[in-house]
Design a protein around this motif. Structure first.
Motif, short mmCIF file in Angstrom:
data_model
loop_
_atom_site.label_atom_id
_atom_site.label_comp_id
_atom_site.label_asym_id
_atom_site.label_seq_id
_atom_site.Cartn_x
_atom_site.Cartn_y
_atom_site.Cartn_z
N GLU A 177 0.55 -1.42 0.60
CA GLU A 177 0.20 0.08 -0.10
C GLU A 177 0.61 1.42 -0.14
O GLU A 177 0.58 2.09 -1.27
CB GLU A 177 -0.57 -0.06 1.67
N LEU A 178 1.63 0.77 0.50
CA LEU A 178 2.82 1.96 0.75
C LEU A 178 3.54 2.30 -0.67
O LEU A 178 3.73 3.85 -0.73
CB LEU A 178 4.19 2.22 1.69
N THR A 179 4.19 1.77 -1.23
CA THR A 179 4.51 1.45 -2.15
C THR A 179 3.41 2.24 -3.87
O THR A 179 4.18 2.91 -4.19
CB THR A 179 5.22 -0.10 -3.16
N GLY A 180 2.18 1.28 -3.50
CA GLY A 180 1.22 2.00 -3.82
C GLY A 180 1.51 3.55 -4.51
O GLY A 180 1.04 3.91 -5.02
N ARG A 181 1.76 4.10 -3.03
CA ARG A 181 1.05 5.75 -2.61
C ARG A 181 2.68 6.70 -3.15
O ARG A 181 2.18 7.56 -3.25
CB ARG A 181 0.18 5.72 -1.44
N ARG A 182 3.78 5.96 -3.83
CA ARG A 182 5.10 6.55 -3.11
C ARG A 182 4.50 7.29 -4.77
O ARG A 182 5.34 8.32 -4.42
CB ARG A 182 6.06 5.80 -3.84
N SER A 183 4.40 7.04 -5.36
CA SER A 183 3.83 8.42 -6.69
C SER A 183 3.20 9.42 -6.68
O SER A 183 2.88 10.39 -7.01
CB SER A 183 3.55 7.39 -8.24
N GLU A 184 2.50 8.90 -5.66
CA GLU A 184 1.56 10.36 -5.30
C GLU A 184 1.83 11.36 -4.31
O GLU A 184 1.10 12.02 -4.11
CB GLU A 184 0.20 9.47 -5.15
N MET A 185 2.93 10.92 -3.68
CA MET A 185 3.53 11.71 -2.97
C MET A 185 4.90 12.60 -2.81
O MET A 185 5.15 12.17 -3.93
CB MET A 185 3.67 10.49 -1.97
N GLU A 186 4.72 13.82 -1.99
CA GLU A 186 6.35 13.87 -1.97
C GLU A 186 7.06 13.58 -1.83
O GLU A 186 6.98 12.92 -0.81
CB GLU A 186 5.83 15.70 -1.53
N PRO A 187 8.64 13.33 -2.45
CA PRO A 187 9.96 12.64 -1.69
C PRO A 187 9.95 12.33 -0.16
O PRO A 187 9.96 11.35 0.44
CB PRO A 187 10.85 13.15 -2.29
N PHE A 204 7.57 10.48 1.74
CA PHE A 204 7.34 9.15 1.47
C PHE A 204 8.27 8.77 2.03
O PHE A 204 7.95 7.80 3.31
CB PHE A 204 7.39 8.81 -0.10
N ARG A 205 9.47 9.53 1.87
CA ARG A 205 10.61 8.97 3.60
C ARG A 205 10.52 9.14 4.62
O ARG A 205 10.74 7.66 5.14
CB ARG A 205 11.51 10.07 2.46
N ALA A 206 9.78 9.69 5.14
CA ALA A 206 8.54 9.84 5.88
C ALA A 206 8.48 8.26 6.68
O ALA A 206 8.54 8.02 7.44
CB ALA A 206 8.70 11.29 6.81
#
Length: 178
Positions: free
Chosen positions: A71-81, A84-86
């Motif tokens: 789920e986190l990996t799937g949201r990666r493209s929608e998030m600021e780097p 996502f890192r946090a």
């Protein structure tokens, strides 16, 4: 005349019970003593049951973490780097803490087994001392550390039988009594 001296009737009055080795040194197989006793078998069953519960829990946690990671990996493209890192760092922290907790549970299960072995040996000592008195032995050695001995000097089976008679499986009833 010599045969009469060895006849069973002549031995019946002996100070040593028949069927026991008459040796200054006896041997015992400690691992077998524990594992084949009712006490040891109960402990092994309890540890296996605890281990099975822990294994099932680990599988459930692993599946949950895998789903969370996907789920986190799937949201990666929608998030600021940075965001996502946090989240990824927090997830990694969660995984590490979960691993520490589960490893601690495994250590506790193993510790239960070690404590049960110490309890068993302590509770078995009077039985082993009685066998020593009955056989006239001055020592009981670990069978694995003896270079050569007569099979008759090994009292493991006798000790298991007698310890089972005294300790049973070592389980306590509801009142805390063995």
């Amino acid at each position: 005349m010599a045969q009469q001296a060895l006849a069973p009737s002549a031995l019946a009055g002996s100070e040593f019970p028949l069927g026991l080795p008459q040796s200054g040194i006896l041997t015992i197989q400690p691992e077998r003593l524990f594992s084949e006793s009712a006490f040891g078998q109960r402990v092994e069953q309890e540890i296996e049951a605890e281990g099975a519960v822990l294994t099932a829990e680990n599988r459930r946690i692993e599946a949950e973490l895998r789903a969370e990671e996907l789920e986190l990996t799937g949201r990666r493209s929608e998030m600021e780097p940075d965001a996502f890192r946090a989240l990824a760092d927090a997830f990694d922290q969660k995984v590490q803490e979960t691993r520490r907790r589960q490893d601690q549970k495994l250590r506790e299960i193993n510790q239960l087994g070690e404590e049960a072995r110490r309890e068993f040996i302590s509770a078995s000592l009077p039985v082993l001392q009685q066998i020593m008195r009955e056989t006239g032995a001055g020592a009981i050695l670990d069978h694995s550390s003896v270079f050569l001995s007569a099979d008759a000097a090994d009292i493991t089976s006798l000790a298991i039988t007698r310890i089972d008679e005294v300790l049973g499986d070592g389980a306590q009833d509801e009142d805390g009594e063995p």
